[in-house]
Design a protein around this motif. Structure first.
Motif, PDB file in Angstrom:
ATOM      1  N   ASP B 121       0.835  -1.209   0.000  1.00  0.00           N
ATOM      2  CA  ASP B 121       0.000   0.000   0.000  1.00  0.00           C
ATOM      3  C   ASP B 121       0.866   1.255   0.000  1.00  0.00           C
ATOM      4  OD1 ASP B 121      -2.487  -1.191  -0.042  1.00  0.00           O
ATOM      5  OD2 ASP B 121      -2.660  -1.307   2.130  1.00  0.00           O
ATOM      6  N   ILE B 124       2.069   2.173  -3.326  1.00  0.00           N
ATOM      7  CA  ILE B 124       1.029   2.873  -4.093  1.00  0.00           C
ATOM      8  C   ILE B 124       0.906   4.320  -3.611  1.00  0.00           C
ATOM      9  CG2 ILE B 124      -1.430   2.911  -4.699  1.00  0.00           C
ATOM     10  CD1 ILE B 124       0.040   0.621  -6.017  1.00  0.00           C
ATOM     11  N   GLN B 125       0.948   4.490  -2.292  1.00  0.00           N
ATOM     12  CA  GLN B 125       0.850   5.862  -1.761  1.00  0.00           C
ATOM     13  C   GLN B 125       1.948   6.766  -2.305  1.00  0.00           C
ATOM     14  OE1 GLN B 125       0.819   5.429   2.557  1.00  0.00           O
ATOM     15  NE2 GLN B 125      -0.985   4.141   2.360  1.00  0.00           N
ATOM     16  N   GLY B 128       1.383   5.643  -6.944  1.00  0.00           N
ATOM     17  CA  GLY B 128       0.681   4.708  -7.823  1.00  0.00           C
ATOM     18  C   GLY B 128      -0.735   5.136  -8.144  1.00  0.00           C
ATOM     19  N   TYR B 129      -0.892   6.368  -8.539  1.00  0.00           N
ATOM     20  CA  TYR B 129      -2.236   6.886  -8.845  1.00  0.00           C
ATOM     21  C   TYR B 129      -2.107   8.016  -9.841  1.00  0.00           C
ATOM     22  CZ  TYR B 129      -0.358   9.981  -5.272  1.00  0.00           C
ATOM     23  OH  TYR B 129       0.490  10.785  -4.558  1.00  0.00           O
ATOM     24  N   ILE B 130      -3.256   8.385 -10.411  1.00  0.00           N
ATOM     25  CA  ILE B 130      -3.329   9.601 -11.217  1.00  0.00           C
ATOM     26  C   ILE B 130      -4.040  10.617 -10.343  1.00  0.00           C
ATOM     27  CG2 ILE B 130      -4.482  10.635 -13.199  1.00  0.00           C
ATOM     28  CD1 ILE B 130      -4.078   7.866 -14.600  1.00  0.00           C
ATOM     29  N   SER B 131      -3.462  11.765 -10.128  1.00  0.00           N
ATOM     30  CA  SER B 131      -4.112  12.755  -9.267  1.00  0.00           C
ATOM     31  C   SER B 131      -5.310  13.326 -10.004  1.00  0.00           C
ATOM     32  CB  SER B 131      -3.137  13.872  -8.911  1.00  0.00           C
ATOM     33  OG  SER B 131      -2.035  13.341  -8.229  1.00  0.00           O
ATOM     34  N   ALA B 132      -6.449  12.774  -9.707  1.00  0.00           N
ATOM     35  CA  ALA B 132      -7.672  13.224 -10.381  1.00  0.00           C
ATOM     36  C   ALA B 132      -8.747  13.405  -9.323  1.00  0.00           C
ATOM     37  CB  ALA B 132      -8.113  12.206 -11.426  1.00  0.00           C
ATOM     38  N   ASN B 133      -8.771  14.567  -8.723  1.00  0.00           N
ATOM     39  CA  ASN B 133      -9.798  14.804  -7.713  1.00  0.00           C
ATOM     40  C   ASN B 133     -11.184  14.694  -8.331  1.00  0.00           C
ATOM     41  OD1 ASN B 133      -7.734  15.226  -5.982  1.00  0.00           O
ATOM     42  ND2 ASN B 133      -8.344  17.280  -5.362  1.00  0.00           N
ATOM     43  N   ALA B 157      -2.856  -3.853 -15.104  1.00  0.00           N
ATOM     44  CA  ALA B 157      -3.764  -3.442 -14.033  1.00  0.00           C
ATOM     45  C   ALA B 157      -4.442  -4.623 -13.359  1.00  0.00           C
ATOM     46  CB  ALA B 157      -4.827  -2.490 -14.584  1.00  0.00           C
ATOM     47  N   HIS B 184       0.664   0.011 -15.935  1.00  0.00           N
ATOM     48  CA  HIS B 184      -0.765   0.291 -16.114  1.00  0.00           C
ATOM     49  C   HIS B 184      -0.969   1.782 -16.395  1.00  0.00           C
ATOM     50  CE1 HIS B 184      -4.568   1.302 -13.544  1.00  0.00           C
ATOM     51  NE2 HIS B 184      -4.828   1.449 -14.802  1.00  0.00           N
ATOM     52  N   LEU B 185      -0.436   2.612 -15.536  1.00  0.00           N
ATOM     53  CA  LEU B 185      -0.684   4.050 -15.685  1.00  0.00           C
ATOM     54  C   LEU B 185       0.142   4.635 -16.835  1.00  0.00           C
ATOM     55  CD1 LEU B 185      -0.824   4.961 -11.889  1.00  0.00           C
ATOM     56  CD2 LEU B 185      -2.731   4.526 -13.433  1.00  0.00           C
ATOM     57  N   LEU B 188      -1.350   4.725 -20.422  1.00  0.00           N
ATOM     58  CA  LEU B 188      -2.545   5.539 -20.676  1.00  0.00           C
ATOM     59  C   LEU B 188      -2.186   7.018 -20.796  1.00  0.00           C
ATOM     60  CD1 LEU B 188      -4.848   3.871 -18.002  1.00  0.00           C
ATOM     61  CD2 LEU B 188      -4.916   3.519 -20.479  1.00  0.00           C
ATOM     62  N   GLN B 190      -3.790   9.446 -19.692  1.00  0.00           N
ATOM     63  CA  GLN B 190      -4.051  10.139 -18.418  1.00  0.00           C
ATOM     64  C   GLN B 190      -2.875  10.010 -17.464  1.00  0.00           C
ATOM     65  OE1 GLN B 190      -5.833   7.729 -19.988  1.00  0.00           O
ATOM     66  NE2 GLN B 190      -7.713   7.371 -18.837  1.00  0.00           N
TER      67      GLN B 190
ATOM     68  N   GLU C  54     -10.498  15.140  -0.208  1.00  0.00           N
ATOM     69  CA  GLU C  54     -10.163  16.161  -1.215  1.00  0.00           C
ATOM     70  C   GLU C  54     -10.851  17.482  -0.910  1.00  0.00           C
ATOM     71  OE1 GLU C  54      -9.833  12.807  -4.759  1.00  0.00           O
ATOM     72  OE2 GLU C  54     -11.461  14.269  -4.836  1.00  0.00           O
ATOM     73  N   GLN C 130      -9.171   8.690 -13.781  1.00  0.00           N
ATOM     74  CA  GLN C 130      -8.296   8.019 -12.811  1.00  0.00           C
ATOM     75  C   GLN C 130      -7.423   6.945 -13.446  1.00  0.00           C
ATOM     76  OE1 GLN C 130     -11.201   6.261 -10.339  1.00  0.00           O
ATOM     77  NE2 GLN C 130     -11.611   8.111  -9.143  1.00  0.00           N
ATOM     78  N   GLN C 165     -11.301  -3.061 -11.374  1.00  0.00           N
ATOM     79  CA  GLN C 165     -10.667  -1.862 -11.913  1.00  0.00           C
ATOM     80  C   GLN C 165     -11.276  -0.595 -11.335  1.00  0.00           C
ATOM     81  OE1 GLN C 165      -7.802  -1.948 -13.412  1.00  0.00           O
ATOM     82  NE2 GLN C 165      -7.983  -4.138 -13.053  1.00  0.00           N
ATOM     83  N   TYR C 171      -9.463   3.145  -4.910  1.00  0.00           N
ATOM     84  CA  TYR C 171      -8.394   2.843  -3.944  1.00  0.00           C
ATOM     85  C   TYR C 171      -7.185   3.743  -4.187  1.00  0.00           C
ATOM     86  CZ  TYR C 171      -4.108   0.195  -2.760  1.00  0.00           C
ATOM     87  OH  TYR C 171      -2.861  -0.180  -2.344  1.00  0.00           O
ATOM     88  N   ALA C 172      -6.850   3.937  -5.468  1.00  0.00           N
ATOM     89  CA  ALA C 172      -5.698   4.787  -5.780  1.00  0.00           C
ATOM     90  C   ALA C 172      -5.938   6.210  -5.288  1.00  0.00           C
ATOM     91  CB  ALA C 172      -5.429   4.772  -7.285  1.00  0.00           C
ATOM     92  N   GLN C 173      -7.163   6.692  -5.486  1.00  0.00           N
ATOM     93  CA  GLN C 173      -7.468   8.046  -4.999  1.00  0.00           C
ATOM     94  C   GLN C 173      -7.399   8.094  -3.478  1.00  0.00           C
ATOM     95  OE1 GLN C 173      -7.645  10.563  -7.232  1.00  0.00           O
ATOM     96  NE2 GLN C 173      -7.217   8.883  -8.632  1.00  0.00           N
ATOM     97  N   GLU C 175      -5.479   6.179  -1.606  1.00  0.00           N
ATOM     98  CA  GLU C 175      -4.056   6.140  -1.232  1.00  0.00           C
ATOM     99  C   GLU C 175      -3.419   7.512  -1.441  1.00  0.00           C
ATOM    100  OE1 GLU C 175      -2.463   3.662   0.275  1.00  0.00           O
ATOM    101  OE2 GLU C 175      -4.226   2.406   0.254  1.00  0.00           O
ATOM    102  N   LYS C 176      -3.845   8.171  -2.490  1.00  0.00           N
ATOM    103  CA  LYS C 176      -3.343   9.518  -2.759  1.00  0.00           C
ATOM    104  C   LYS C 176      -3.656  10.430  -1.574  1.00  0.00           C
ATOM    105  CE  LYS C 176      -5.987  12.395  -4.813  1.00  0.00           C
ATOM    106  NZ  LYS C 176      -7.060  12.796  -5.653  1.00  0.00           N
ATOM    107  N   ALA C 179      -1.589   9.575   1.464  1.00  0.00           N
ATOM    108  CA  ALA C 179      -0.236  10.124   1.344  1.00  0.00           C
ATOM    109  C   ALA C 179      -0.248  11.615   1.640  1.00  0.00           C
ATOM    110  CB  ALA C 179       0.302   9.862  -0.060  1.00  0.00           C
TER     111      ALA C 179
END
Lengths: 261, 257, 637
Positions: B121, B124-125, B128-133, B157, B184-185, B188, B190, C54, C130, C165, C171-173, C175-176, C179
């Motif tokens: 985890d 990922i923190q 491992g993400y796309i910052s998409a609020n 993915a 995965h990211l 793409l 994005q 957020e 995402q 998916q 989950y990724a959001q 974790e973001k 963090a």
């Protein structure tokens, strides 16, 4: 600077260093192997090649040696540090009671031990044929007869052949994984199928091993001394020898007789 | 079927553990491997003994909870299969089976076969993400993604985060896990804005957690229940190299007044 | 207790926009002064926790898993609906709304369902942003398929792993935000009670599953996103640990339980293979597009399927529903399978199974096409059953899959305990008496991304931005009660394992409160469950201790709650004297065996209020008023 430090500190950075230095060394061994095969052409050819490297390439040879030495040092230091990290990642005593490798090759599992064997071999080899420390009676210019003398000794031949086996395994995994580490390889459905690397490892090891074996089994015979070396060079070297190493002459004879058997 | 089990028992994180041997007399070949453990536990409870603690949940091979080293192979003998989808028909009457937890310094054992995988985890923190609020997204069809790219992204993915790659790796490396997310990211559109920043921070975190490096043994790919390819690792390394070569120091913000 | 749905006035299409404008806003500078607890990190929980963080709220998120990525949303295969009309086939928000209301057999709240259909569009946009790798066409546009008998192609999918998916996206959001410091994550914590102070939810009691410590956490609001309660039946397609404890504890603290008897039983699951069976595995409904369902005409015909000639086979769905055939809706297909098996015509060793036969499709389309369409499903089937579906027909049987019922919530998703919000499958809100395929993912994400961020502000803005008093006596009292309950379980030291009770409960529920229910059976079930509860609390044998990792104790505590909830489900099923959606009462059917709804007497939500362990729960009714659709009878003949 910070960037370099971060890069070196990260495991991928170290792996990249290992891959790049490894590929340099692969290039070197291929060249070295091709050069060696001149032993089958003639003594003059091989000796002339040795002379060419030493005198015509001259100073640049030291630059090349510097690069090779640096590569070996970086390769080994990175390997040692990564091995320590890996040992910390699954400390002994906390390992599996039962572990069965599923797909990893023998070459990959023995890469560290094989590497140490190769390192020991390189040191021996340099002492043997480059600095002539082990047998100081060898001629600094008559590469051909040095080779012949060297490989008429059974354990030397055995050691060289064993080391070349290790080299084949090291290349089979190392050359393949270097390209993957650098992200240069194309995606492959089955990573165990690697025809080009298999051929490379096989040919290099065979190309090297054939020389000691050929000598040992008598396919390559001693030749008249100092063929293919320019006369003035011989004179210069003779002068140097008589001036610098008086003991050298006395040891030359017995070894030669031995080699003659 | 009669099955003899050698199961790692460990009372707690600090306790010493050892293999205990159990014999089950009536195992049906139609049972899943975990159902066999259910039977074992029911028998242990009925005998007043402490049952074996193990991780599991969906039992459909997708949640990534289950984690057993079976006869020295992560998730057992069947390729592309998580422990929960392994069935006893993969074994023979009279077989002896060794069952151990995932072992890695980054996965401390909590009890018996249960390990703490929160290190994954934290990787990922680290990025491992796309910052998409929530709320700012444009219409989904405004981003065109060629099918092969979408497919490659999906291949990577599919990771279920079970940690078998770490368990199977002789170096206890989390490279396949990390690389799968980066691939995965990275496939793409994005994922492009953060692509190179992401690889640097995730790889750094992987080191901090104490995972080993990648020697490209290929054991991870073989153990992965989703058959994720080590090609993703090449991709991660390539991105890491590019990121290092092209990294610019981030501007420090100066506040006026 | 008063049920106020708080549905805004005005035309249906404008209700949500109007409401978004009418709700109070929290001053941005004050948001970080409010704390929100989110229990569960499936689609609803993870999306809510990430989004609230957020916005600036301080969030604490609790999951019983070792990572928030493992919630059971991950197992959803088929897809997610959205009224994008990308295929130009006549879809619209209104059509998705209507299909969902009708599919729910006219037992859902209009305004909620309309809002769901509106939000569906934004969900897809958000998920793509995402990085959710939905299936694409060669031109790069999103691909759609039709699903679950829908007349339009509105289902977005990522292979057979859409739930995974979407969950990994949320989950990724999450974790973001962890963090960034906006969310504090509590893995391996199980909520065991809701703390109510002065009538408002103000925190939870949770047990650290690793150390066993019983801890209390305070917040201005508590969000329950803990999923459904299908595991009351022991065997279901839910994950092994999926449980009802969080919502059941909230129920016992005053949250009304809506429509507990509405259970969805999915027709295409892999049949039970023996007593060891621990859970059931779903095979995607899409298989029914090409497979033909049949059983032998003769009772007890034990011949191999290949030995049974064509004229001795009964393709009962095609026979009874000529126009929909094998694609008849889930509840109808499931019930039909039960009937033929009850007649003794079921197949397989247990007699509880029907064939799903692809041989005609393979003849017509070729093995290659079938492999392209269903290859991974066939492989999964073979792995579990050791039978090759290309050669012999699959055996399938219905299994509990989803619970439409759940805690009652108003339009703001707030339960009858102020400050306690319920999201996703845990609430009762959007699916009425039957859920359409590919709608569960949609609801979870709609609640989490696009509803709660607005509606929670309306509640929080009414509170002073001051820390919640975590030292209030209610916290300690709730923790003590929890500890005492667990100690009690450990102290019984009886003869039976918790799982054996769970199995027995499941059998009662499946037999008497399953696909078809009747008055006598339900009354019996209530008596049997009461007796079971009695026995459980005197004869269960739980090995472990409160203060350490004890999986048997976790199971026992959940089973105790399942037993009580099972009784409430039977009670609700007994009281609802009509058949609708997943609730089929044998007394109320048409001459040809179809569900007979009673809109005059039962067009309401049954919300049950807890009245004490020995007392009968109190029934409250929220009438369902349909202003925009005409109630009709579903027909798939």
């Amino acid at each position: 600077m910070q960037l370099v430090r971060n890069f070196w500190q990260s495991q991928i950075g170290k792996k990249v260093v290992m891959a790049v230095t490894g590929l340099i060394l692969v290039g070197f061994v291929v060249g070295h192997m091709v050069g060696n095969l001149q032993v089958f052409q003639s003594a003059a050819k091989l000796n002339a090649y040795g002379y060419f490297l030493k005198h015509t390439v001259g100073g640049a040879l030291w630059a090349v040696r510097g690069v090779l030495l640096a590569s070996v040092i970086l390769h080994v230091v990175a390997a040692v540090q990564l091995t320590r990290q890996k040992q910390a990642a699954r400390p002994s005593g906390q390992g599996y009671q039962k572990y069965e490798p599923q797909i990893s090759t023998f070459a990959s599992r023995t890469i560290r031990w094989g590497g140490f064997l190769l390192l020991a071999f390189i040191v021996f080899h340099i002492l043997h044929f480059t600095t002539l420390t082990i047998y100081p009676d060898y001629s600094p210019t008559d590469v051909y007869n040095n080779v012949v003398k060297g490989f008429q000794i059974p354990w030397v031949t055995a050691f060289y052949v064993l080391a070349m086996g290790a080299l084949a395994l090291h290349l089979f995994h190392g050359a393949w994984s270097s390209l993957r580490t650098l992200g240069l390889s194309r995606p492959a459905a089955r990573p165990t199928a690697r025809p080009i690397v298999t051929a490379l490892a096989g040919l290099v090891a065979l190309g090297f091993a054939v020389v000691p074996l050929a000598v040992f089994f008598g396919a390559v015979q001693p030749a008249a001394p100092e063929q293919g070396i320019p006369a003035e060079a011989l004179e210069a070297s003779a002068l140097q020898q008589s001036a610098g190493a008086p003991a050298g002459a006395s040891t030359t004879a017995p070894t030669s007789t031995l080699a003659g058997h | 079927m009669k099955i003899t089990l050698h199961v790692w028992r460990q009372a707690g994180p600090k306790a010493a553990g050892k293999l205990e041997t159990y014999t089950l007399g009536h195992v049906s070949p139609d049972m899943s491997f975990l159902e066999m453990f259910d039977v074992l536990n029911e028998e242990l409870v009925e005998a007043g003994k402490e049952p074996v603690a193990f991780s599991h949940d969906c039992r459909e091979g997708i949640c990534g909870s289950c984690a057993m080293m079976i006869n020295g192979a992560a998730h057992g003998p069947m390729k592309g299969t998580a422990t929960c989808q392994l069935h006893m028909r993969s074994f023979k009457d009279g077989d002896e089976i060794w069952v151990e937890p995932w072992r890695a310094r980054a996965f401390p054992i909590l009890k018996d076969l249960v390990v703490d995988r929160s290190a994954l985890d934290r990787i990922i923190q680290a990025g491992g993400y796309i910052s998409a609020n929530t709320g700012g997204a444009r219409d989904a069809n405004e981003i065109l993604i060629p099918k092969p790219d979408a497919d490659s992204a999906m291949d990577a993915a599919a990771c279920i985060g079970c940690g078998a790659c770490v368990a199977a790796c002789p170096n206890a490396s989390a490279s396949l896990f990390t690389a799968a997310k980066i691939s995965h990211l990275g496939h793409l559109p994005q994922g492009q804005p953060e692509r190179f920043r992401r690889v640097l921070t995730m790889v750094e975190q992987m080191d901090i957690e104490g995972f080993g490096h990648c020697t490209l043994y290929g054991e991870c790919q073989e153990a992965c229940p989703k058959l994720i390819s080590i090609d993703t690792i090449s991709r991660m390394n390539r991105d890491y190299l590019k990121a290092t070569l092209t990294k610019r120091p981030e501007p420090t913000v100066e506040y006026a007044g | 207790m008063e049920l106020n749905s708080k549905v805004p006035a005005g035309p249906l299409a404008g209700k949500w926009d109007k409401h978004k404008f009418d709700v109070k806003l929290v001053n941005p500078a004050n948001k970080r002064k409010y704390e929100v607890i989110v229990v569960g990190a499936g689609l609803a929980g993870a999306s809510a926790a990430a989004t609230l963080s957020e916005l600036g709220y301080r969030v604490k998120c609790f999951v019983y898993h070792d990572s928030p990525r493992r919630a059971h949303s991950i197992a959803a295969q088929g897809g997610i609906n959205a009224a994008k009309n990308y295929q130009n086939d006549g879809d619209s928000i209104h059509r998705l709304f209507y299909d969902t209301i009708k599919g729910g057999d006219f037992r859902a709240r209009e305004a909620n369902v309309y809002r769901l259909a509106q939000n569906s569009v934004s969900i897809i946009d958000q998920a793509v942003a995402q990085g959710v790798p939905f299936a694409r066409e060669y031109g790069g546009l999103l691909s759609n398929r039709s699903f679950g008998g829908a007349q339009v192609s509105r289902t977005f999918y990522a292979r057979g792993q859409t739930g995974q998916q979407l969950l990994l996206g949320a989950y990724a959001q999450l974790e973001k935000e962890i963090a960034r410091g906006g969310v504090e994550m509590f893995n391996q914590y199980e909520m065991l009670d809701l703390v109510v102070v002065d009538g408002h939810a103000r925190g939870i009691v949770a047990r650290n599953l690793v150390t066993g410590a019983i801890e209390t956490y305070a917040a201005h609001a508590v969000l329950l996103a803990t999923g459904g309660y299908g595991n009351v039946f022991y065997l279901s397609t839910n994950a092994k640990h999926s449980n009802a404890t969080a919502i059941w504890r909230a129920y016992k603290r005053g949250a009304a339980f809506g429509n507990p008897c509405y259970t969805q039983i999915h027709p295409t699951c892999i049949p039970v293979s023996g007593d060891h069976q621990s859970k059931l595995t779903l095979m995607s409904e899409s298989l029914r597009n090409d497979g033909r369902v049949w059983v032998p005409k003769k009772q007890g015909d034990k011949r191999a399927p290949g030995q049974i000639p064509e004229d001795e086979r009964d393709y009962y769905l095609e026979r009874r529903y000529p126009s929909f055939g094998n694609l008849a809706p889930r509840d109808i297909s499931s019930r039909s399978a039960k009937y033929v098996c009850d007649e003794g015509r079921g197949v397989g060793d247990t007699g509880l199974g029907v064939y799903l036969d692809f041989s005609d499709a393979i003849k017509r389309l070729g093995k290659k096409t079938i492999a392209e369409r269903y290859g991974n499903l066939f492989e999964m089937y073979q792995r579990i059953t050791d039978e090759d579906p290309y050669e012999v027909p699959m055996r399938i049987y219905p299994a509990v899959h989803y619970t439409m019922g759940g805690l009652w919530v108003d339009y703001n998703l707030m339960s009858t305990v102020p400050g306690c919000f319920v999201l996703g499958e845990a609430n009762f809100s959007d699916h009425g008496a039957n859920r359409l395929g590919a709608s569960a993912l949609m609801q979870g994400l709609s609640d989490g991304y696009f509803v709660i961020p607005y509606t929670i502000g309306d509640y929080l803005a009414g509170l002073k931005p001051q820390p919640v008093d975590a030292a209030a006596p209610e916290f300690r009292a709730a923790a003590d009660e929890t500890r005492a309950r667990l100690q009690k379980l450990l102290s019984i030291k009886g003869k039976r394992t918790p799982t054996s009770f769970h199995r027995q409960l499941g059998k009662i529920m499946w037999d008497k409160c399953g696909m078809a229910r009747n008055r006598a059976g339900l009354a019996e079930a209530i008596t049997e469950i009461r007796a079971l509860r009695e026995e459980f609390w005197t004869n269960v044998n739980v090995i472990g201790e409160v203060g350490s990792l004890s999986q048997q104790l976790e199971i026992a505590a959940r089973v105790a709650d399942f037993i009580e909830l099972g009784e409430l489900m039977c009670r609700d099923a007994l009281h609802r004297e009509e058949s609708c959606g997943g609730h089929f009462r044998e007394e109320y059917q048409t001459e040809d065996g179809e569900a007979l709804r009673n809109d005059d007497a039962f067009a309401y939500v049954a919300a049950w209020e807890y009245a004490g362990d020995q007392a009968e729960p109190r029934l409250h009714k929220e009438p369902l008023e349909y202003e925009n659709v005409k109630l009709s009878t579903r027909s798939y003949k």
